[in-house]
Design an enzyme around this catalytic site. Structure first.
Site, short mmCIF file in Angstrom:
data_model
loop_
_atom_site.label_atom_id
_atom_site.label_comp_id
_atom_site.label_asym_id
_atom_site.label_seq_id
_atom_site.Cartn_x
_atom_site.Cartn_y
_atom_site.Cartn_z
N HIS A 1 -3.71 59.58 30.08
CA HIS A 1 -3.86 59.11 31.47
C HIS A 1 -2.58 59.43 32.25
O HIS A 1 -2.24 58.75 33.20
CB HIS A 1 -4.12 57.60 31.52
CG HIS A 1 -5.42 57.18 30.89
ND1 HIS A 1 -5.58 57.06 29.54
CD2 HIS A 1 -6.62 56.89 31.44
CE1 HIS A 1 -6.84 56.68 29.28
NE2 HIS A 1 -7.48 56.58 30.41
N GLU B 1 -17.74 65.67 32.37
CA GLU B 1 -16.92 66.36 33.37
C GLU B 1 -17.37 67.79 33.65
O GLU B 1 -17.29 68.26 34.77
CB GLU B 1 -15.45 66.35 32.95
CG GLU B 1 -14.77 64.99 33.10
CD GLU B 1 -15.12 64.00 32.00
OE1 GLU B 1 -15.70 64.44 30.98
OE2 GLU B 1 -14.82 62.81 32.14
N ASP C 1 -6.49 64.11 33.09
CA ASP C 1 -6.52 64.35 31.64
C ASP C 1 -7.93 64.68 31.14
O ASP C 1 -8.09 65.27 30.08
CB ASP C 1 -6.03 63.10 30.91
CG ASP C 1 -4.73 62.59 31.49
OD1 ASP C 1 -3.72 62.64 30.78
OD2 ASP C 1 -4.71 62.16 32.66
#
Lengths: 325, 340
Positions: free
Chosen positions: A127, A58, A83
């Site tokens: 999530h 990410e 998340d």
């Protein structure tokens, strides 16, 4: 069923914008296959080379978008679940949000980071998160959290056109929950503008995302009992529409801030503080916040999850207490 | 003097093609010396209480100048790190601008007093603005290269850092992505032996940063970073290859941090004196002059003339910069967002 869902609104908007501007490209995990929520379905085939699968990393998804935006492209990054975005916090906090400021306007970043947030889908602790409180603390970044399909469309368009980095939050529980006819809905929402979705004289509810829908449902129930609510859809969390927020607080003089995130340090504290600071003389009751309890994260099992999440019943209960104050 | 190792055999052009002209050698000496003299003057200003903070590149100037000279000015991008004064000078930063930057003056082109000194950035010179958080510039370099590839622009991006930065996730994520997408990025690591007080063996279980390239299927090289000519001759072929679509390259320049980490650091707490003495004999400034002088490329008088020119330039730049305006306090409120 007529109309488009939230996820359809996102997808058609991406498709349309990519057709209009060659500089727009998509980068993220599984985006070539359409993404886990199907937001980018069909786009890789329609725009070859402009929908780019990234490794599961990410920080680099966001950091690479920073570089590409600096070069003049308009990256739309997808973080698969909100998340997972925290691995890229450094790139948003230390880099993207300060780019314009630290170059004194010489450089800027026309980039968007889209990510599904929020609970109610049995996503458990990783999530289901509400992440907005971390990222609304970053001046230089814009944070958008719409509720209705037409707003998703107009605000996603505006976000991609914006010369600044934008975090675009998509509530995953609402992806297929709400429909709206995109052709007839005006969709005039603009970044930095909140909207009064419903008018009532007894109290004002502020919400965004799924909680906006729950608040509207609660307002409907309350109306049958003679309690009339003003409901404000915040839409843009950073920068906030102070004018609309204060105007909506003044007449009813009672304020309920609702969010799905945990209470302490949650975004509702900012709304509460602004109302207390600038509309104190108009208030007939203390500002009330309704949020998830201060536990580390949303738990998985249905019993635990629904206990954790605010919903229309909890909102109605809090509103009744406030109305009776 | 040069030691080049590559993972795979690759077709190497004859080294002659990368021989530096007399003019380039003169330029190289000028920039190496200018970087050192500027840093010395900056430290003096700090000790006089006129500059709050100095972070310098002493010991790494030859590596920086050699690498930057391998790039096309105004075409290629650089995502440097805070020690890279030498890189910036080659790309066009003037001594005056370096001093404005040190003092955080209003007209500092890098950040106009908004960042600590040595946090570079210039849109015109294609130097990417950077933060103090190390290695965050690596994904930026990769993103620029990706964008250029999408636009079919034949540019190269050089991302540089110290060896301490190679421990961070952004380093690995960036090399991985650049290798997967075959992007034109030169990852240039100035291994100066120290991450503040931590020696290399506390940062990695390898002798060479370059060996990390193997994990990404990337070509790599190790070069003597005290030798500007060798650095140029290693970086230049990698740049040319990347521009032709040959993919990324990891180059490790073995340097040495001759000074403490910063003006606030006391390196006597962790650095053996003897080690410093040994490395000081390989001081790249001294080494370069000795080499071009003994090779007979330049008469001593020419080199003395460059030294005089640099001394004067640095003295004038410092004096001039001290008299330049400071930022207005309220300027702190501007440019949070770019207006649409």
């Amino acid at each position: 069923m007529p109309g488009a869902t939230v996820i359809e609104a996102v997808r058609v908007t991406l498709e349309e914008v990519m057709g209009q501007d060659d500089r727009v490209f998509i980068i993220g995990e599984d985006v070539e296959a359409g993404g886990v929520f199907r937001a980018t379905e069909g786009l890789a085939a329609k725009y070859p080379g402009r929908v780019i699968d990234s490794p599961l990393a990410e920080s680099s998804i966001i950091g690479i978008s920073v570089g590409a935006a600096h070069y003049g492209m308009k990256p739309v990054a997808e973080i698969q679940f909100a998340d997972f975005i925290h691995a890229g916090f450094d790139q948003l906090c230390s880099e993207a949000s300060r780019w314009c400021y630290r170059t004194r306007g010489e450089a800027h970043l026309p980039m968007v980071v889209r990510t599904p947030w929020g609970g109610g889908v049995h996503g458990g602790q990783h999530h289901s998160q509400s992440i907005e409180a971390y990222y609304t603390h970053l001046p230089g970044l814009k944070v958008i959290a719409p509720s209705f399909p037409a707003d998703y469309r107009s605000l996603l368009k505006a976000a991609i056109a914006d010369p600044n980095p934008v975090l675009f939050l998509e509530h995953k529980r609402t992806y297929r929950m709400v429909r709206q006819d995109l052709a007839t809905e005006p969709g005039e929402s603009r970044i930095g503008r909140a909207r009064v979705t419903r008018r009532g004289d007894d109290l004002t509810i502020y919400a965004y995302g799924l909680m906006l829908h729950e608040s509207l449902a609660a307002a409907e129930t309350l109306s049958r009992d003679g309690i009339e609510c003003t409901v404000v859809d915040l839409l843009t969390l950073l920068p906030l529409d102070l004018e609309t927020i204060l105007e909506a607080a003044r007449a009813p003089g009672k304020v309920l801030v609702v969010h799905e995130d945990t209470l302490t340090g949650g975004f509702g504290g900012e709304i509460a503080a602004l109302v207390a600071e600038h509309a104190f003389e108009y208030l007939d009751a203390p500002v009330r916040r309704l949020a998830a309890p201060d536990v580390p994260a949303m738990p998985y099992h249905h019993n635990l999850e629904s206990f954790f999440m605010p919903d229309r019943e909890k909102i109605a209960r809090a509103a009744r207490e406030l109305a009776a104050y | 003097m040069t030691s080049v190792r590559t993972r795979r055999e690759r077709s190497r052009r004859p080294i002659d093609e990368y021989l530096l002209s007399e003019h380039q050698l003169e330029e190289m000496y000028y920039y190496i010396l200018l970087a050192r003299r500027l840093n010395e003057r900056m430290l003096a200003l700090n000790r006089q209480g006129r500059a709050a903070f100095v972070i310098a590149g002493a010991g790494q100037e030859a590596a920086q100048v050699g690498a930057a000279m391998a790039l096309q000015k105004g075409v290629d991008f650089v995502a440097p790190y805070y020690r890279d004064l030498g890189v910036n000078l080659v790309l066009g930063m003037t001594a005056r601008e370096a001093m404005l930057n040190l003092l955080g003056k209003r007209d500092d082109p890098n950040s106009h007093g908004r960042q600590m000194p040595a946090h570079w950035g210039s849109v015109a010179r294609r130097v990417v603005t950077q933060s103090s958080v190390v290695t965050t510039q690596f994904p930026h370099a990769v993103g620029i290269a990706l964008a250029a590839k999408l636009c079919k622009d034949p540019i190269v991006v050089m991302a540089s850092c110290g060896e301490g930065s190679t421990s961070r996730g952004d380093f690995h994520e960036s090399l991985n992505f650049a290798a997967i997408h075959h992007l034109p990025v030169i990852f240039f690591v100035e291994n100066n032996g120290y991450a503040i007080s931590e020696r290399t063996e506390k940062e990695m279980p390898l002798e060479h940063v370059a060996d990390r390239a193997r994990g990404y299927g990337m070509q790599s090289a190790v070069v003597d970073g005290m030798d500007g000519i060798a650095v140029y001759q290693t970086v230049r072929p990698a740049v040319d290859q990347a521009r032709r679509g040959g993919g990324p390259f990891l180059i490790e320049a073995k340097c040495y941090r001759l000074w403490p980490h910063s003006s606030d650091d006391d390196d006597s707490r962790y650095r053996p004196k003897k080690e410093l003495e040994e490395w000081s004999r390989k001081d790249p400034v001294k080494l370069f002059r000795e080499r071009v002088e003994s090779d007979g490329i330049f008469p001593r008088e020419d080199l003395d003339e460059i030294e005089r020119r640099v001394e004067e330039e640095v003295r004038e730049a410092a004096q001039w910069a001290l008299m330049q305006p400071d930022p207005e306090p309220e300027d702190a409120l501007t440019f949070v967002y770019r207006e649409a």
